[in-house]
Design an enzyme around this catalytic site. Structure first.
Site, mmCIF file in Angstrom:
data_model
loop_
_atom_site.group_PDB
_atom_site.id
_atom_site.type_symbol
_atom_site.label_atom_id
_atom_site.label_comp_id
_atom_site.label_asym_id
_atom_site.label_seq_id
_atom_site.Cartn_x
_atom_site.Cartn_y
_atom_site.Cartn_z
ATOM 1 N N HIS A 42 -5.481 4.897 10.314
ATOM 2 C CA HIS A 42 -4.466 5.936 10.483
ATOM 3 C C HIS A 42 -4.995 7.112 11.288
ATOM 4 O O HIS A 42 -6.171 7.436 11.259
ATOM 5 C CB HIS A 42 -3.862 6.386 9.152
ATOM 6 C CG HIS A 42 -4.859 6.725 8.096
ATOM 7 N ND1 HIS A 42 -5.583 5.768 7.418
ATOM 8 C CD2 HIS A 42 -5.250 7.910 7.586
ATOM 9 C CE1 HIS A 42 -6.368 6.348 6.539
ATOM 10 N NE2 HIS A 42 -6.199 7.649 6.620
ATOM 11 N N HIS A 67 0.824 -1.219 0.000
ATOM 12 C CA HIS A 67 0.000 0.000 0.000
ATOM 13 C C HIS A 67 0.860 1.273 0.000
ATOM 14 O O HIS A 67 1.743 1.431 0.838
ATOM 15 C CB HIS A 67 -0.923 -0.003 1.224
ATOM 16 C CG HIS A 67 -1.943 1.091 1.190
ATOM 17 N ND1 HIS A 67 -3.126 0.988 0.485
ATOM 18 C CD2 HIS A 67 -1.947 2.327 1.739
ATOM 19 C CE1 HIS A 67 -3.817 2.103 0.622
ATOM 20 N NE2 HIS A 67 -3.125 2.941 1.372
ATOM 21 N N HIS A 94 -9.017 6.943 11.986
ATOM 22 C CA HIS A 94 -10.071 6.401 11.130
ATOM 23 C C HIS A 94 -9.438 5.350 10.234
ATOM 24 O O HIS A 94 -8.221 5.173 10.230
ATOM 25 C CB HIS A 94 -10.756 7.504 10.325
ATOM 26 C CG HIS A 94 -9.861 8.142 9.311
ATOM 27 N ND1 HIS A 94 -8.983 9.145 9.625
ATOM 28 C CD2 HIS A 94 -9.676 7.894 7.995
ATOM 29 C CE1 HIS A 94 -8.313 9.503 8.546
ATOM 30 N NE2 HIS A 94 -8.710 8.750 7.548
ATOM 31 N N ASP A 100 -6.822 17.731 9.208
ATOM 32 C CA ASP A 100 -8.183 17.287 8.915
ATOM 33 C C ASP A 100 -8.189 16.727 7.492
ATOM 34 O O ASP A 100 -7.570 17.312 6.596
ATOM 35 C CB ASP A 100 -9.161 18.468 8.987
ATOM 36 C CG ASP A 100 -9.669 18.727 10.399
ATOM 37 O OD1 ASP A 100 -8.965 18.345 11.354
ATOM 38 O OD2 ASP A 100 -10.758 19.318 10.539
#
Ligand SMILES: [Fe+2]
Length: 386
Positions: free
Chosen positions: A300, A263, A336, A306
């Site tokens: 992460h 990834h 999240h 944000d």
């Protein structure tokens, strides 16, 4: 834009006599940034571009904040923003801080009766639905689905839409927007490892030159207010210009994804940078090719930024129940990651058709009243086991 562009007719030397056919002089304007140190263009006008006739008043377009100190993850259903005939009226600020406004707009009509100029901010306009022509005082650009339009602050513009079905995702940036520095060499040229190059960046190609005099309304945005300014000469009266400061277009479909055996982190998707936020393009691509790779992202914590994702098209593998036009907001400091089942679902998949635009801001974003009208107030619980 760090490469040179020339359009129309210009004199051999700058700041020298440049005569019209009738013997009078064209009027020269330096259109520059960062004092005289930044990028600039030198334009030649039929008339002096300074002829203010009247300032008819102003009105505030500052967003109304619903949550100034937000700790909740949100999903906003962007296509629920109600279309409006007028371009400026259609712009609804969803998220805001002192650096940036993140806006959704669904204008139904072209801007016929006024010109618009934003003196506060560069505007990055992503075309989700719609096509037409962006007309500016420095030339025109055709646009369609998937285009980013970058309009530097101070450019006077209008939109010609082909029809009334338009959906725009707009990032209004008080900080200048550039292509990432790490992809440019000392001279400004985009390097071989950049996911796009100068060929992919479309420069204005068509200059509209009007020498009319009369009453021309420019709606000028400054410090969160729009001033109705009447000019005595047509704002599109440039006969030629050259330089580095001008609007341009880039199609998200021309972004060449960088992939790997495992990834790859979000910076490989980076498309634009400022010193206050980054913009990334998530494009259709082959997935990671290590035999045991997990294509879904890991959980992460974006501890100090944000994360805003605007979902454009395709299948959003890591999220359940996300549709085109949705925005997710994952605030700084709160971990999240993939929704339940998404990690397992991703294993063995070889490619994705996802298309999304991400904006990561370094200062927290405030949620506006307009955003709360289309908010899913339960999204922050969407990672719980069913
Ligand atoms: Fe994320």
């Amino acid at each position: 834009m760090p490469f040179y562009h020339k359009l129309g007719k210009i004199p051999h030397k700058r700041h020298t006599v440049f005569k019209k056919p009738d013997g009078s002089l064209y009027s020269e304007q330096l259109f520059g940034t960062i004092g005289f140190d930044g990028m600039s263009s030198n334009s030649y006008h039929e008339h002096r571009p300074t002829q203010v006739k009247e300032i008819r008043g102003s009105y505030s377009v500052k967003p109304k904040v619903a949550t100034a100190n937000n700790i909740k993850s949100y999903r906003f259903r962007g296509f629920q923003v109600i279309p409006h005939p007028d371009y400026l009226e259609s712009r609804k600020v969803m998220l805001t801080n002192s650096d940036v406004d993140i806006i959704l707009a669904s204008p139904q009509q072209s801007t016929d009766d006024y010109f618009y100029k934003n003196t506060d901010a560069d505007e990055l306009i992503f075309i989700h639905k719609g096509s037409g022509k962006l007309r500016t005082h420095l030339g025109n650009l055709d646009f369609k689905y998937g285009d980013y339009l970058l309009i530097p602050r101070g450019v006077i513009y209008k939109f010609d839409f082909d029809d009334e079905n338009n959906r725009l995702f707009i990032v209004e940036s008080r900080r200048p927007i550039y292509t990432p520095k790490r992809y440019r060499n000392y001279f400004g040229q985009l390097l071989e490892h950049s996911p796009f190059c100068e060929r992919d960046l479309r420069q204005p190609y068509e200059l509209e030159t009007n020498d009319e005099k009369g009453d021309f309304l420019i709606k000028v945005k400054k410090q969160g207010e729009i001033f109705d300014m009447i000019y005595a000469t047509h704002p599109f009266d440039v006969v030629g210009y050259d330089g580095y400061n001008y609007p341009y277009a880039f199609s998200i479909h021309d972004f060449e994804p960088i992939t790997g055996r495992i990834h790859q982190p979000p910076p490989v998707h980076q498309t634009f940078e400022t010193d206050a936020f980054v913009v990334c393009s998530f494009c259709p691509r082959k997935y990671d090719y290590h035999p045991e790779s997990i294509p879904a992202p890991y959980n992460h914590s974006n501890i100090d930024s944000d994360e805003v994702l605007y979902y454009v098209d395709g299948d959003f593998m890591s999220r359940n129940d996300i549709e085109a036009g949705h925005i997710s907001l994952h605030p700084a400091g709160i971990p999240h990651g993939p929704h339940p089942g998404a990690v397992e679902r991703s294993i063995g998949q070889t490619e994705t058709e996802e298309l999304a635009v991400m904006v990561d801001t370094f200062k927290p974003l405030m949620v506006t009243e307009e955003a709360m009208k289309i908010a899913d107030d339960t999204y922050h619980k969407s990672w719980l086991d069913h």
